[in-house]
Enzyme design. Structure first.
Site, short mmCIF file in Angstrom:
data_model
loop_
_atom_site.label_atom_id
_atom_site.label_comp_id
_atom_site.label_asym_id
_atom_site.label_seq_id
_atom_site.Cartn_x
_atom_site.Cartn_y
_atom_site.Cartn_z
N GLU A 1 -0.15 -0.78 6.08
CA GLU A 1 1.02 0.10 7.37
C GLU A 1 1.03 0.98 6.58
O GLU A 1 0.84 1.93 7.44
CB GLU A 1 2.99 -0.33 5.82
CG GLU A 1 3.74 -0.47 7.24
CD GLU A 1 3.90 1.47 6.96
OE1 GLU A 1 5.43 1.44 7.66
OE2 GLU A 1 3.88 1.49 6.07
N ASP B 1 0.61 -1.27 0.23
CA ASP B 1 -0.45 -0.20 0.12
C ASP B 1 0.87 1.42 0.34
O ASP B 1 2.20 1.02 0.56
CB ASP B 1 -0.71 0.00 0.95
CG ASP B 1 -0.20 0.06 2.70
OD1 ASP B 1 0.51 -0.37 3.00
OD2 ASP B 1 -0.86 0.75 3.55
#
Length: 381
Positions: free
Chosen positions: A137, A72
């Site tokens: 994250e 991500d």
């Protein structure tokens, strides 16, 4: 795409082209599965809430070496400020531009290709290799690596060595290895007063005035002296909100947000106690909410660290500095596993992360892959 002879650069371009704004993976993990599953890596997707995580492992014996990372990315910001579209990987001046190029699809690509090259050259290597990849994250980080670690621990999958492929370097590839991170402890403090007209001070209790001496003492306090691995714990106020918008009204509430970046010389409990002792000292009417973002961790110079230092020197000629600077990473979750893994962070230069025109040097990308291969050779060949 043909993954049989894909390069680190080609893999990174494929990952950047997928608009995986946190917590969306956008199929990046599927690319890694297709790349690695033909070479003995067994994939397992772990879905928690809206977050997709990938655990993909080759082998079942110890020691287990894990590369951890995330697919991500943060939002790109205004696309018209980029010199090229943020999700269209573009090469200029031997640099690859695109959101996630450095943080941290570059590290994911380099570690995946490193694993591939290593197992091709060492099909009967000792121990096991795995990748732990999350898509959570860059957001709230509650259904990503932390949940995968809980699952692995519950079923007895012990990680011996972990390399978090975050961008750790400051000015040149190889200059910094993160062997630990400071902890993060945040708080929202609400100091209560009594609202009223500024012309009648005897009828009001001004929470700004009331909180000021306590804030001054908090700012002046030495929380600890740090140690040879960590700087002293720091206290910083990030937001102070008070007021009704009117110039002639004393507010009834002041809200203060602050954060500790703390070292191993302090604990969350000791910091919370010392803060509340100061607040009580000034007889404040307050409420406080604590948020522990992560505890500090440290891996001192052992076999993993030595393998990384030596590999960096062999590939780049650089003598790496062992550091604990910077913010938090998902390493904080892996470090808390039982039994405790040996863990460090190493990756490309972090100068452009989260910025417009994020990029990675193509030569550094390839060299980081070579460093990872050498570490695997030292630990498992």
């Amino acid at each position: 795409m043909d993954y049989k002879n894909i390069s680190t650069l080609e893999l990174l371009k494929e990952l950047i082209s997928r608009e995986s704004i946190s917590p969306n993976d956008a199929g990046c993990q599927d690319v890694l599965v297709e790349l690695l599953s033909e070479h003995g890596f067994v994939p397992e997707f772990m879905q928690f809430g809206d977050v997709r995580n990938l655990w993909i492992r080759r082998g079942s014996q110890a020691p287990l070496v894990v590369f951890a990372g995330h697919t991500d990315v943060v939002p790109p910001g205004p696309s018209d400020l980029w010199d090229s579209p943020p999700f269209e990987p573009t090469i200029r001046d031997n640099k690859l531009y695109g959101r996630g190029a450095a943080d941290m699809k570059g590290g994911v690509a380099a570690s995946a290709i490193a694993c591939l090259e290593f197992v091709k050259a060492n099909p009967n290597h000792k121990g096991s290799i795995a990748l732990l990849i999350t898509s959570d994250e860059e957001s709230v980080a509650i259904d990503g690596t932390v949940r995968v670690c809980e699952e692995l621990e519950n079923r007895g999958d012990a990680i011996d060595y972990c390399i978090v492929a975050e961008p750790s370097c400051a000015e040149r590839l190889g200059d910094t290895i993160k062997i630990g991170r400071r902890g993060s402890l945040g708080a929202t403090l609400a100091v209560k007063g009594k609202q009223g007209h500024v012309a009648y001070p005897h009828k009001v209790r001004n929470p700004i005035h009331l909180s000021a001496p306590a804030i001054a003492e908090l700012c002046a306090t030495e929380w600890d002296k740090g140690n040879k691995f960590f700087p002293p714990t720091s206290f910083q106020i990030s937001n102070y909100r008070a007021g009704t918008g009117a110039a002639n009204v004393v507010p009834g509430l002041a809200q203060i947000e602050f954060n500790f970046r703390f070292c191993t010389e302090s604990s969350p409990e000791s910091l919370e106690t010392r803060v509340e002792d100061i607040l009580k000292k000034y007889n404040l009417d307050y409420e406080i909410e604590w948020i522990l973002g992560g505890e500090p961790f440290l891996t001192e110079a052992e076999d993993l660290t030595n393998a990384m230092v030596d590999s960096i020197k062999e590939v780049t000629g650089v003598d790496a500095e062992l550091s604990t600077t910077g913010g938090t990473s998902d390493g904080r979750f892996i470090a808390k596993m039982n039994p405790k893994p040996k863990i460090l962070e190493f990756g490309v230069i972090n100068a452009s992360i989260h910025q417009i025109n994020e990029h990675v040097d193509i030569n550094d990308l390839e060299k980081s892959k070579d460093i990872y291969v050498k570490v695997l050779e030292k630990l498992l060949a």
